[in-house]
Design an enzyme around this catalytic site. Structure first.
Site, PDB file in Angstrom:
ATOM      1  N   TYR A   1     -14.497 -12.189   0.899  1.00  0.00           N
ATOM      2  CA  TYR A   1     -15.271 -10.976   0.577  1.00  0.00           C
ATOM      3  C   TYR A   1     -16.541 -11.311  -0.197  1.00  0.00           C
ATOM      4  O   TYR A   1     -17.581 -10.670  -0.015  1.00  0.00           O
ATOM      5  CB  TYR A   1     -14.404 -10.003  -0.235  1.00  0.00           C
TER       6      TYR A   1
ATOM      7  N   ARG B   1       0.825  -1.229   0.000  1.00  0.00           N
ATOM      8  CA  ARG B   1       0.000   0.000   0.000  1.00  0.00           C
ATOM      9  C   ARG B   1       0.847   1.261   0.000  1.00  0.00           C
ATOM     10  O   ARG B   1       0.462   2.261   0.611  1.00  0.00           O
ATOM     11  CB  ARG B   1      -0.950   0.031   1.202  1.00  0.00           C
TER      12      ARG B   1
ATOM     13  N   ARG C   1      -7.082  11.361  -5.465  1.00  0.00           N
ATOM     14  CA  ARG C   1      -8.328  10.621  -5.263  1.00  0.00           C
ATOM     15  C   ARG C   1      -9.525  11.589  -5.257  1.00  0.00           C
ATOM     16  O   ARG C   1     -10.575  11.269  -5.812  1.00  0.00           O
ATOM     17  CB  ARG C   1      -8.291   9.812  -3.976  1.00  0.00           C
TER      18      ARG C   1
ATOM     19  N   ARG D   1      -3.382   6.612   1.275  1.00  0.00           N
ATOM     20  CA  ARG D   1      -3.911   7.809   1.948  1.00  0.00           C
ATOM     21  C   ARG D   1      -2.945   8.517   2.876  1.00  0.00           C
ATOM     22  O   ARG D   1      -3.206   9.642   3.276  1.00  0.00           O
ATOM     23  CB  ARG D   1      -5.178   7.438   2.717  1.00  0.00           C
TER      24      ARG D   1
ATOM     25  N   ASP E   1      -6.944  -2.832  -6.827  1.00  0.00           N
ATOM     26  CA  ASP E   1      -7.392  -3.491  -5.602  1.00  0.00           C
ATOM     27  C   ASP E   1      -7.656  -4.961  -5.897  1.00  0.00           C
ATOM     28  O   ASP E   1      -7.968  -5.320  -7.032  1.00  0.00           O
ATOM     29  CB  ASP E   1      -8.662  -2.831  -5.043  1.00  0.00           C
TER      30      ASP E   1
HETATM   31  O1  CP3 Z   1       0.160  -1.704  -2.420  1.00  0.00           O
HETATM   32  C1  CP3 Z   1      -0.220  -0.787  -3.174  1.00  0.00           C
HETATM   33  O2  CP3 Z   1       0.185   0.404  -3.086  1.00  0.00           O
HETATM   34  C2  CP3 Z   1      -1.143  -1.144  -4.338  1.00  0.00           C
HETATM   35  C3  CP3 Z   1      -2.527  -0.917  -4.132  1.00  0.00           C
HETATM   36  C4  CP3 Z   1      -3.382  -1.863  -3.312  1.00  0.00           C
HETATM   37  C5  CP3 Z   1      -4.623  -1.430  -2.762  1.00  0.00           C
HETATM   38  N1  CP3 Z   1      -5.236  -2.505  -2.219  1.00  0.00           N
HETATM   39  C6  CP3 Z   1      -5.139  -0.051  -2.846  1.00  0.00           C
HETATM   40  C7  CP3 Z   1      -6.193   0.357  -1.910  1.00  0.00           C
HETATM   41  C8  CP3 Z   1      -3.248  -3.225  -3.005  1.00  0.00           C
HETATM   42  C9  CP3 Z   1      -2.100  -4.168  -3.291  1.00  0.00           C
HETATM   43  C10 CP3 Z   1      -4.446  -3.610  -2.331  1.00  0.00           C
HETATM   44  C11 CP3 Z   1      -4.704  -4.995  -1.893  1.00  0.00           C
HETATM   45  C12 CP3 Z   1      -5.857  -5.281  -1.022  1.00  0.00           C
HETATM   46  N2  CP3 Z   1      -7.101  -4.719  -1.039  1.00  0.00           N
HETATM   47  C13 CP3 Z   1      -5.869  -6.313  -0.058  1.00  0.00           C
HETATM   48  C14 CP3 Z   1      -4.725  -7.257   0.211  1.00  0.00           C
HETATM   49  C15 CP3 Z   1      -3.675  -6.649   1.038  1.00  0.00           C
HETATM   50  C16 CP3 Z   1      -4.071  -6.396   2.456  1.00  0.00           C
HETATM   51  O3  CP3 Z   1      -4.108  -5.215   2.840  1.00  0.00           O
HETATM   52  O4  CP3 Z   1      -4.334  -7.387   3.166  1.00  0.00           O
HETATM   53  C17 CP3 Z   1      -7.136  -6.325   0.564  1.00  0.00           C
HETATM   54  C18 CP3 Z   1      -7.599  -7.235   1.660  1.00  0.00           C
HETATM   55  C19 CP3 Z   1      -7.909  -5.311  -0.073  1.00  0.00           C
HETATM   56  C20 CP3 Z   1      -9.337  -4.982   0.172  1.00  0.00           C
HETATM   57  C21 CP3 Z   1      -9.552  -3.570   0.517  1.00  0.00           C
HETATM   58  N3  CP3 Z   1      -9.350  -2.507  -0.332  1.00  0.00           N
HETATM   59  C22 CP3 Z   1     -10.031  -3.057   1.747  1.00  0.00           C
HETATM   60  C23 CP3 Z   1     -10.351  -3.889   2.960  1.00  0.00           C
HETATM   61  C24 CP3 Z   1     -10.098  -1.668   1.603  1.00  0.00           C
HETATM   62  C25 CP3 Z   1     -10.661  -0.677   2.582  1.00  0.00           C
HETATM   63  C26 CP3 Z   1      -9.830  -0.584   3.799  1.00  0.00           C
HETATM   64  C27 CP3 Z   1      -8.932   0.609   3.703  1.00  0.00           C
HETATM   65  O5  CP3 Z   1      -7.729   0.467   3.928  1.00  0.00           O
HETATM   66  O6  CP3 Z   1      -9.503   1.647   3.420  1.00  0.00           O
HETATM   67  C28 CP3 Z   1      -9.622  -1.336   0.313  1.00  0.00           C
HETATM   68  C29 CP3 Z   1      -9.477   0.012  -0.272  1.00  0.00           C
HETATM   69  C30 CP3 Z   1      -8.115   0.413  -0.762  1.00  0.00           C
HETATM   70  N4  CP3 Z   1      -7.346  -0.312  -1.632  1.00  0.00           N
HETATM   71  C31 CP3 Z   1      -7.426   1.618  -0.471  1.00  0.00           C
HETATM   72  C32 CP3 Z   1      -6.228   1.596  -1.200  1.00  0.00           C
HETATM   73  C33 CP3 Z   1      -5.165   2.650  -1.259  1.00  0.00           C
HETATM   74  C34 CP3 Z   1      -7.944   2.750   0.406  1.00  0.00           C
HETATM   75  C35 CP3 Z   1      -9.186   3.318  -0.167  1.00  0.00           C
HETATM   76  C36 CP3 Z   1      -9.162   4.788  -0.427  1.00  0.00           C
HETATM   77  O7  CP3 Z   1      -8.198   5.373  -0.946  1.00  0.00           O
HETATM   78  O8  CP3 Z   1     -10.217   5.375  -0.149  1.00  0.00           O
END
Ligand code: CP3
Length: 369
Positions: free
Chosen positions: A166, A35, A48, A39, A85
């Site tokens: 999910y 990640r 965003r 944010r 994602d």
């Molecule tokens: O690593 C990176 O920079 C690449 C981008 C990336 C995102 N999600 C962007 C994202 C990657 C590799 C993921 C993987 C992901 N997404 C996983 C596996 C890794 C882990 O964290 O266990 C999972 C379980 C998800 C599912 C997911 N996506 C959730 C639960 C959420 C909401 C929770 C949160 O952190 O807000 C997301 C949203 C998400 N995916 C965000 C980002 C940057 C935040 C949302 C936003 O910007 O509003």
């Protein structure tokens, strides 16, 4: 499969990450962060806002490329990761993904009964064209006029099990009650979901590789919630089913495969036997003990607790050094990629990441030669 000493690498100014994945010698330990585009960076929040929503950002290849590049402009990172994602795949299966502000992901349709399972199929990759367009756009941005890349680009997917969590729960969960109910009551339906997911994930990752992804990472974020026995049957078997279908090379260049199971330390040896090149570890493992256990089967990625980044700079530095020292001195066949044990928190002070990256590069040089 395991590293090939003569593995051809793509033309890159910085190939430390790919070399470490294949357990080839490096001048210092490469580092990137799960990640890393997110944010905690004000410039990410601005882009965003411009896109209107998280999915608006992820489905716009130009903006997805912009946020992928943002952490590389600030920090001396050794790899880029596609901005997307893991939930794009179930979305393409027709489940209707949305992210309500501050609430996490939600699916409009869930998969909890025979009828919903019968409708599941590997999605048409055309529905995910925005992801492959983002991969191509990012690779173009990373490549100079002589065709040499700055750093490699990592593509990724969720594991079949993590996606199933999910799809059945309809969003995040604290107890995994619904997905585990289905698994214990109707293992036949659970296996069917996982088969479709595995074939979808393999096709999705192979299409990312064809579009230009130079490594492929599988996030099994919820593998660690399973009981011993269930993990092997419902998570690992399907991760293996993905790995056996993945392209090992593209245009003559090796594509390393990384498997990250959060909470998977207990099963490290079994994960190392799947045929992946790299195993990602969360912060509960000692890297030195993990290294002893896997021998030269795989490289290791990880594993600093993301919450260390809330400590003072000198404390961040000390914890990074402790992690590098736990892995130990490098030899001709060792491979370590420094990372966090899970995704970086949105509340992380950006300055902490500079301390982390600089300390990894500086201190790891002293562990060689
Ligand atoms: O690593 C990176 O920079 C690449 C981008 C990336 C995102 N999600 C962007 C994202 C990657 C590799 C993921 C993987 C992901 N997404 C996983 C596996 C890794 C882990 O964290 O266990 C999972 C379980 C998800 C599912 C997911 N996506 C959730 C639960 C959420 C909401 C929770 C949160 O952190 O807000 C997301 C949203 C998400 N995916 C965000 C980002 C940057 C935040 C949302 C936003 O910007 O509003």
């Amino acid at each position: 499969m395991n590293a090939h000493p003569a593995a051809p690498l793509p033309p890159l100014h910085n190939d430390r990450f790919l070399r470490a994945c294949l357990r080839l010698p490096t001048d210092c330990t490469p580092v990137w962060l799960m990640r890393q585009a997110g944010r905690y960076l004000p410039e990410y929040r601005a882009t965003r806002d411009q896109a209107g929503s998280f999915m608006g950002l992820a489905t716009n290849p130009e903006l997805a490329c912009e946020v992928t590049m943002q952490p590389l402009r600030r920090y001396d990172l050794d790899a880029a990761i596609l901005f997307s994602d893991i939930l794009t795949v179930p979305d393409a299966m027709g489940l209707g993904l949305s992210f309500a502000a501050g609430e996490g992901p939600k699916f409009a349709h869930v998969v909890r009964d025979e009828a919903a399972v019968a409708k599941l199929a590997v999605p048409d990759m055309d529905k995910l064209r925005y992801v492959f367009d983002a991969v191509r756009t990012i690779r173009r941005e990373l490549t100079d006029a002589n065709g040499v890349g700055k750093v490699p680009l990592i593509g990724f997917s969720g594991s079949p099990w993590t996606l199933a969590c999910y799809m059945v729960e309809g969003g995040g969960s604290d107890d995994y009650r619904l997905v585990k109910t289905l698994m214990y009551q109707r293992p036949d339906l659970m296996h069917r979901i996982l088969e479709v997911n595995a074939d979808a994930v393999a096709l999705y990752l192979n299409t990312q590789i064809e579009a230009g992804a130079q490594a492929a990472m599988i996030f099994d974020s919820w593998g660690g919630v399973l009981a011993d026995g269930a993990f092997q049957q419902f998570s690992l078997a399907y991760t293996r089913r993905v790995l056996t279908q993945l392209k090992q090379s593209h245009n003559g260049v090796r594509i390393p495969h990384i498997v990250f199971t959060k909470g998977g330390g207990l099963w490290l040896s079994e994960i190392a036997d799947t045929g992946c090149d790299v195993v990602g570890l969360d912060w509960t493992m000692n890297l030195g003990k993990a290294r002893e256990m896997v021998g030269d089967r795989v490289a290791l990625q990880g594993n600093l607790d993301p919450n260390v980044l809330f400590a003072k700079p000198e404390q961040v530095e000390a914890e990074v050094i402790r992690t590098l020292d736990a892995f130990g001195r490098h030899d001709a066949r060792s491979g370590h990629i420094f990372n966090l044990g899970h995704g970086i928190s949105q509340f992380t002070p950006p300055e902490s990441v500079s301390v982390l990256v600089d300390t990894v590069h500086r201190h790891s040089r002293t562990l060689r030669g």
